[in-house]
Design an enzyme around this catalytic site. Structure first.
Site, PDB file in Angstrom:
ATOM      1  N   HIS A 277       0.829  -1.226   0.000  1.00  0.00           N
ATOM      2  CA  HIS A 277       0.000   0.000   0.000  1.00  0.00           C
ATOM      3  C   HIS A 277       0.865   1.279   0.000  1.00  0.00           C
ATOM      4  O   HIS A 277       0.900   1.967  -1.003  1.00  0.00           O
ATOM      5  CB  HIS A 277      -1.024   0.034   1.147  1.00  0.00           C
ATOM      6  CG  HIS A 277      -1.862  -1.201   1.236  1.00  0.00           C
ATOM      7  ND1 HIS A 277      -2.599  -1.660   0.168  1.00  0.00           N
ATOM      8  CD2 HIS A 277      -2.069  -2.088   2.250  1.00  0.00           C
ATOM      9  CE1 HIS A 277      -3.219  -2.778   0.524  1.00  0.00           C
ATOM     10  NE2 HIS A 277      -2.922  -3.058   1.768  1.00  0.00           N
ATOM     11  N   ASP A 328      -5.096  -8.721  -2.944  1.00  0.00           N
ATOM     12  CA  ASP A 328      -5.317  -8.398  -1.541  1.00  0.00           C
ATOM     13  C   ASP A 328      -6.585  -9.030  -0.956  1.00  0.00           C
ATOM     14  O   ASP A 328      -6.608 -10.212  -0.653  1.00  0.00           O
ATOM     15  CB  ASP A 328      -5.293  -6.867  -1.393  1.00  0.00           C
ATOM     16  CG  ASP A 328      -5.276  -6.389   0.052  1.00  0.00           C
ATOM     17  OD1 ASP A 328      -5.440  -7.208   0.948  1.00  0.00           O
ATOM     18  OD2 ASP A 328      -5.105  -5.178   0.300  1.00  0.00           O
TER      19      ASP A 328
HETATM   20  C1  NGQ Z   1      -5.498  -7.385   6.510  1.00  0.00           C
HETATM   21  N1  NGQ Z   1      -6.053  -5.693   4.914  1.00  0.00           N
HETATM   22  O1  NGQ Z   1      -4.543  -7.786   7.163  1.00  0.00           O
HETATM   23  O2  NGQ Z   1      -6.314  -8.163   6.004  1.00  0.00           O
HETATM   24  C2  NGQ Z   1      -5.634  -5.908   6.267  1.00  0.00           C
HETATM   25  C3  NGQ Z   1      -6.619  -5.309   7.220  1.00  0.00           C
HETATM   26  C4  NGQ Z   1      -5.276  -4.466   9.160  1.00  0.00           C
HETATM   27  C5  NGQ Z   1      -5.618  -4.627   4.248  1.00  0.00           C
HETATM   28  N2  NGQ Z   1      -4.762  -3.866   4.857  1.00  0.00           N
HETATM   29  C6  NGQ Z   1      -6.276  -5.444   8.663  1.00  0.00           C
HETATM   30  N3  NGQ Z   1      -6.034  -4.329   3.052  1.00  0.00           N
HETATM   31  O3  NGQ Z   1      -4.581  -3.788   8.393  1.00  0.00           O
HETATM   32  O4  NGQ Z   1      -5.158  -4.364  10.388  1.00  0.00           O
HETATM   33 ZN    ZN Z   2      -3.141  -6.920   2.942  1.00  0.00          ZN
END
Ligand code: NGQ
Ligand code: ZN
Length: 460
Positions: A277, A328
């Site tokens: 990101h 993702d």
């Molecule tokens: C994740 N997803 O680990 O699935 C994360 C969300 C977080 C993205 N960052 C959870 N798109 O970052 O704490």
């Molecule tokens: Zn992720």
């Protein structure tokens, strides 16, 4: 040894016609010849290197599309956001069992192959059982995603996730995070076991993924990097960073530095790193990140879906920054959609066109396809991403018989696919020289679909 013939192929040196790709018994490209007619007459269409998918949370595929109702707003609570989506996601993952993890990942990886992805980097953070206790084999759920990759034929870089805290500065994790947690020794037990069991496996590479600066402390991160380097000091290191402005604010409150700034100052960020990101950066952070040679792991469809913001792609690429794409959360599994959104985000923001083409005479599709192949291969830490000697024979064959691709040649084929085609032109897919998709279908497609549906039904 196998030889595949293509009427046209995109090589690192550019487009070539009548191309023969000679593949050794282990699935690596041994020779590439051009201007060769097939004697058997079995020439296929237009071949390009398969795209690596550098960021996946496989289990989230089963909840794709289930987070689109703005319930909390109607209930008069906080507006729906990344953080409310995360709560929903934690609720969803609480029901996962080893069999469902594998069935979901298998279906997802089949869909990736059908979309033209031939490798995946699995950022895997659900390690423990539903009560938060370790399985008798700590690596159980990692083994399930590797088995899913093996079952479909896709190449995998398995990245067990290091996660031990609930926020910056070593905050207590919350209950929804209990399936993720390991200290350094527990974590290295997983990495060590996977590393040992897949050392000689050409389709599997093992790296690590500190989840985010929220989920680790500097001490924990350093301990694990030391352990990893003893096993293999070239294996990939991926981390989520600066995706949301709240994360930037919290990092500033903790350290006085922004996340990317902190990472560049405190870790040896180099080409083995992939920063997922990195949406919110100052110009100085963008330039420093580009200079590090680390990969920017961009997930435009998910970043749009979660309301993250726009990565400064033009500045980053102008400074020589390396990029790759990932799906993702798998709200969509589609190479062209990731590339389209990557470019369209920049267009909508700058109110210009062909923003990421790099130069007036380069096609946008070609530049972005090439850039994402190279960065994706680097992030996966495997010899992939190009049709050349020494690389894995990961090949996508496009059907160019239908409009708007029909009659187009070379870069115009890529531009038509990536910007103008609504149907899926991916016809045949090879991974390590083995054909895994034929005529748009996977051999095991019906069984994989059935098992996925049964797994999803069992989660309710
Ligand atoms: C994740 N997803 O680990 O699935 C994360 C969300 C977080 C993205 N960052 C959870 N798109 O970052 O704490
Ligand atoms: Zn992720």
């Amino acid at each position: 040894m196998t030889t595949l013939h293509f009427s046209s192929a995109l090589l690192p040196t550019g487009w070539a016609t009548d191309v023969a790709i000679i593949i050794d018994a282990g699935g690596t490209i041994e020779a590439v010849e051009t201007g060769v007619q097939s004697t058997s007459g079995s020439t296929s269409g237009v071949a390009v290197a398969g795209m690596p998918n550098l960021h996946s949370h496989a289990f989230q595929r089963a909840m794709a599309g289930l987070g689109e109702a703005s319930g909390p707003i109607r209930a008069g609570q906080e507006p729906d956001s990344f953080w409310t989506w995360r709560k929903t996601m934690y609720g969803f993952l609480a029901a996962l069992k080893p069999e469902s993890v594998q069935a979901i990942a298998t279906h997802l990886y089949m869909d990736m192959l059908k979309a033209g992805y031939t490798a995946v980097a699995e950022f895997h953070y659900v390690h423990h059982d539903q009560d938060g206790n370790a399985y008798s084999d700590r690596a159980e759920l990692s083994r399930r995603t590797i088995a899913a990759a093996e079952g479909t034929g896709i190449g995998i870089t398995q990245l067990p996730v290091l996660y031990n805290y609930g926020g910056f500065g070593g905050q207590e994790p919350n209950d929804g995070q209990r399936r993720f947690l390991n200290n350094a020794d527990q974590f290295m037990e997983i990495v060590g076991a996977l590393h040992r069991d897949h050392k000689d496996d050409a389709n599997v590479r093992v790296g690590i993924a500190p989840h985010s600066l929220r989920a680790v402390t500097p001490e924990l991160l350093n301990d694990v990097l030391i352990g990893l380097n003893e096993l293999d000091n070239t294996s990939p290191v991926h981390i989520h960073i600066a995706e949301q402005t709240k994360e930037v604010d919290d990092c500033l409150a903790w350290s006085g530095k922004r996340p990317v700034e902190w990472l560049l100052e405190n870790m040896e960020v180099d080409p083995r790193w992939c920063l997922i990101h990195a949406t919110h950066m100052t110009n100085a952070e963008t330039d420093g990140f580009a200079r590090s040679g680390a990969v920017a792991g961009l997930c435009p469809a998910t970043e749009a879906n979660l309301g993250d913001g726009l990565f400064p792609a033009r500045r980053f690429m102008d400074q020589g920054g390396v990029i790759g794409i990932g799906s993702d959360s798998h709200i969509s599994v589609n190479v062209k959609e990731e590339i389209r959104w990557l470019e369209y985000g920049q267009r909508l923001f700058t109110r210009e066109r062909t923003v990421l083409s790099g130069s007036p005479d380069t096609s946008t599709g070609r530049r972005l396809y090439d850039a994402n192949l190279a960065g994706g291969a680097q992030a996966c830490g495997r010899p992939i991403g190009a049709l050349e000697v020494g690389k894995r024979a990961d090949i996508v064959v496009l059907d160019t018989t239908k409009s708007p691709m029909a009659g187009r040649r070379e870069d115009a084929v890529l531009d038509a696919w990536l910007f103008a085609t609504d149907h899926n032109p991916v016809r045949d897919v090879y991974v390590g020289g083995k054909q895994v998709i034929s005529g748009g279908r996977h051999d095991e497609e019906d069984a994989i679909e059935q098992q996925f549906q049964a797994a999803v039904a069992s989660l309710k």
